[in-house]
Design a protein around this motif. Structure first.
Motif, PDB file in Angstrom:
ATOM      1  N   UNK A   1     -11.778 -63.758  24.480  1.00  0.00           N
ATOM      2  CA  UNK A   1     -12.408 -62.561  24.277  1.00  0.00           C
ATOM      3  C   UNK A   1     -12.310 -61.159  23.570  1.00  0.00           C
ATOM      4  N   UNK A   2     -10.805 -61.157  23.464  1.00  0.00           N
ATOM      5  CA  UNK A   2     -10.187 -60.475  22.449  1.00  0.00           C
ATOM      6  C   UNK A   2      -9.943 -60.773  21.080  1.00  0.00           C
ATOM      7  N   UNK A   3      -9.633 -62.341  21.230  1.00  0.00           N
ATOM      8  CA  UNK A   3      -8.985 -62.571  19.069  1.00  0.00           C
ATOM      9  C   UNK A   3     -10.618 -62.988  19.365  1.00  0.00           C
ATOM     10  N   UNK A   4     -11.862 -62.725  19.523  1.00  0.00           N
ATOM     11  CA  UNK A   4     -13.233 -63.154  18.724  1.00  0.00           C
ATOM     12  C   UNK A   4     -13.377 -61.397  18.557  1.00  0.00           C
ATOM     13  N   UNK A   5     -12.924 -60.530  19.145  1.00  0.00           N
ATOM     14  CA  UNK A   5     -13.119 -59.399  18.778  1.00  0.00           C
ATOM     15  C   UNK A   5     -11.947 -59.504  17.706  1.00  0.00           C
ATOM     16  N   UNK A   6     -11.205 -59.872  17.363  1.00  0.00           N
ATOM     17  CA  UNK A   6     -10.386 -59.373  16.539  1.00  0.00           C
ATOM     18  C   UNK A   6     -10.570 -60.672  15.252  1.00  0.00           C
ATOM     19  N   UNK A   7     -11.249 -61.279  15.118  1.00  0.00           N
ATOM     20  CA  UNK A   7     -11.260 -61.572  13.779  1.00  0.00           C
ATOM     21  C   UNK A   7     -12.522 -61.712  13.407  1.00  0.00           C
ATOM     22  N   UNK A   8     -13.703 -61.031  14.148  1.00  0.00           N
ATOM     23  CA  UNK A   8     -15.086 -59.643  14.067  1.00  0.00           C
ATOM     24  C   UNK A   8     -14.424 -58.563  13.210  1.00  0.00           C
ATOM     25  N   UNK A   9     -13.200 -58.388  14.090  1.00  0.00           N
ATOM     26  CA  UNK A   9     -12.727 -56.855  13.232  1.00  0.00           C
ATOM     27  C   UNK A   9     -12.245 -57.402  11.680  1.00  0.00           C
ATOM     28  N   UNK A  10     -11.784 -58.509  11.644  1.00  0.00           N
ATOM     29  CA  UNK A  10     -10.923 -59.205  10.385  1.00  0.00           C
ATOM     30  C   UNK A  10     -12.521 -59.133   9.520  1.00  0.00           C
TER      31      UNK A  10
ATOM     32  N   UNK B   1     -13.253 -55.835   8.064  1.00  0.00           N
ATOM     33  CA  UNK B   1     -12.951 -55.540   6.778  1.00  0.00           C
ATOM     34  C   UNK B   1     -12.923 -55.636   5.332  1.00  0.00           C
ATOM     35  N   UNK B   2     -12.507 -57.233   5.310  1.00  0.00           N
ATOM     36  CA  UNK B   2     -13.361 -58.117   4.458  1.00  0.00           C
ATOM     37  C   UNK B   2     -13.956 -57.384   4.069  1.00  0.00           C
ATOM     38  N   UNK B   3     -15.263 -57.960   4.443  1.00  0.00           N
ATOM     39  CA  UNK B   3     -16.475 -57.254   4.437  1.00  0.00           C
ATOM     40  C   UNK B   3     -16.092 -56.081   3.221  1.00  0.00           C
ATOM     41  N   UNK B   4     -15.267 -55.154   3.343  1.00  0.00           N
ATOM     42  CA  UNK B   4     -15.246 -53.800   3.513  1.00  0.00           C
ATOM     43  C   UNK B   4     -14.831 -54.289   1.685  1.00  0.00           C
ATOM     44  N   UNK B   5     -13.806 -54.498   1.756  1.00  0.00           N
ATOM     45  CA  UNK B   5     -13.122 -54.751   0.754  1.00  0.00           C
ATOM     46  C   UNK B   5     -13.780 -55.389  -0.820  1.00  0.00           C
ATOM     47  N   UNK B   6     -14.662 -56.839   0.383  1.00  0.00           N
ATOM     48  CA  UNK B   6     -15.594 -57.345  -0.618  1.00  0.00           C
ATOM     49  C   UNK B   6     -16.871 -56.331  -1.720  1.00  0.00           C
ATOM     50  N   UNK B   7     -17.416 -55.416  -0.392  1.00  0.00           N
ATOM     51  CA  UNK B   7     -18.353 -54.447  -0.969  1.00  0.00           C
ATOM     52  C   UNK B   7     -17.171 -53.256  -1.835  1.00  0.00           C
ATOM     53  N   UNK B   8     -16.024 -53.197  -1.521  1.00  0.00           N
ATOM     54  CA  UNK B   8     -15.591 -52.698  -2.212  1.00  0.00           C
ATOM     55  C   UNK B   8     -15.024 -52.619  -4.118  1.00  0.00           C
ATOM     56  N   UNK B   9     -14.562 -54.139  -3.550  1.00  0.00           N
ATOM     57  CA  UNK B   9     -14.590 -54.864  -5.031  1.00  0.00           C
ATOM     58  C   UNK B   9     -15.799 -54.717  -6.419  1.00  0.00           C
ATOM     59  N   UNK B  10     -16.823 -54.965  -5.866  1.00  0.00           N
ATOM     60  CA  UNK B  10     -18.375 -54.718  -6.301  1.00  0.00           C
ATOM     61  C   UNK B  10     -18.547 -54.062  -6.591  1.00  0.00           C
ATOM     62  N   UNK B  11     -18.072 -52.605  -6.620  1.00  0.00           N
ATOM     63  CA  UNK B  11     -18.219 -51.093  -7.077  1.00  0.00           C
ATOM     64  C   UNK B  11     -17.517 -50.719  -7.681  1.00  0.00           C
ATOM     65  N   UNK B  12     -15.923 -51.557  -8.052  1.00  0.00           N
ATOM     66  CA  UNK B  12     -15.292 -51.008  -9.218  1.00  0.00           C
ATOM     67  C   UNK B  12     -15.327 -51.661 -10.062  1.00  0.00           C
ATOM     68  N   UNK B  13     -15.797 -53.232 -10.137  1.00  0.00           N
ATOM     69  CA  UNK B  13     -16.789 -53.671 -10.673  1.00  0.00           C
ATOM     70  C   UNK B  13     -17.894 -53.022 -11.894  1.00  0.00           C
ATOM     71  N   UNK B  14     -18.814 -53.073 -10.965  1.00  0.00           N
ATOM     72  CA  UNK B  14     -20.157 -52.187 -11.515  1.00  0.00           C
ATOM     73  C   UNK B  14     -19.475 -50.026 -11.935  1.00  0.00           C
TER      74      UNK B  14
END
Length: 283
Positions: free
Chosen positions: A254-263, A266-279
């Motif tokens: 369960x600890x590893x499952x929450x860790x993977x969810x958090x990762x 955060x990747x989703x946040x970086x992806x969104x930031x990348x799109x906002x930067x591109x536009x």
């Protein structure tokens, strides 16, 4: 600059390139010792000055170096502040030791390192089997406090915003861990956490089981009384399916499952930031 600064800061934090004496917590401890005393911070005015002074210093520096050397100094400032704000080796070391203790079946050490992971709240685990899930929730919360919230303040308010959040968080942690009653700190942190916690927890909705997580987020997200920790931990729980427990005394699934969810979040946040930067929405 926000995207580039975040990527560099994450790389430096992962590689542990920043020595302990240059960690932001160490610098803020030195700053407090040089400019304020424990008695001075009992005053609301002095506490407000202590919270605002680092942010003002960074903001003035940002204005001073703007445009110099074709923006090179501004970029260095963004990267430097990002590295300082993202370097949290104490939490990373505590989590690593917790996992090592769990793998060798040392329950007592697991409880100890679980407390070290989040010193502001005791791990309320009713059994060794429940400890993994509780630590997983702490991981989701720590991921928000030390990565998600800092990234959001850096994106929307620049280096000064990230420094302000980290400064307030530092004094709030000092207040709880040392049993000091520092005025206004908890209220300011609650205000700073209100909107970012709801934005970041919505990332759990998109990164996990959408229906269950969205129903949980919808109930808590618009409540003025729901704390940042509650919405982060409860939405994370709803977004991640509970894995089957292992035969080991301390289950880490369960600890590893929450860790993977958090990762993923955060990747989703970086992806969104990348799109906002591109536009061109953010620079």
């Amino acid at each position: 600059m926000a995207l580039f600064s975040l990527l560099i800061a994450i790389m430096v934090e992962r590689l542990k390139l920043l020595p302990k004496t240059w960690q932001l917590e160490s610098l803020l401890a030195l700053y407090t010792k040089l400019f304020f005393g424990s008695k001075q911070l009992k005053s609301e005015l002095m506490m407000a000055i202590a919270l605002l002074l680092p942010m003002l210093a960074i903001q003035i520096t940002t204005w001073a170096v703007q445009g110099m050397f074709w923006g090179g100094l501004s970029l260095l400032l963004w990267v430097g502040v990002s590295i300082l704000c993202f370097s949290h080796q104490r939490q990373r070391i505590a989590f690593k030791r917790y996992m090592q203790a769990a793998c060798r079946g040392d329950a007592q050490a697991c409880y100890h390192f679980a407390e070290e992971l989040d010193r502001n709240r005791s791990v309320d685990a009713v059994s060794e089997g429940d400890l993994g899930a509780k630590v997983g929730q702490s991981v989701a919360w720590i991921n928000y406090r030390f990565y998600g919230a800092v990234a959001l303040y850096l994106i929307f308010f620049g280096p000064a915003g990230a420094i302000l959040y980290c400064t307030v968080r530092y004094y709030a942690d000092e207040s709880h861990q040392n049993s000091q009653e520092l005025p206004i700190v908890d209220n300011v942190l609650m205000l700073l956490d209100w909107l970012p916690s709801r934005i970041f927890s919505f990332g759990y909705v998109l990164s996990g089981q959408f229906t269950q997580a969205f129903n949980c987020w919808r109930k808590l997200g618009f409540s003025l009384n729901t704390s940042a920790r509650d919405i982060i931990s409860q939405v994370a729980m709803a977004a991640e399916a509970t894995p089957e427990t292992s035969a080991k005394p301390i289950c880490v699934q369960s600890t590893l499952a929450f860790l993977q969810l958090s990762k993923r979040n955060f990747i989703l946040l970086l992806t969104t930031l990348s799109l906002l930067t591109i536009f061109g929405v953010v620079t």
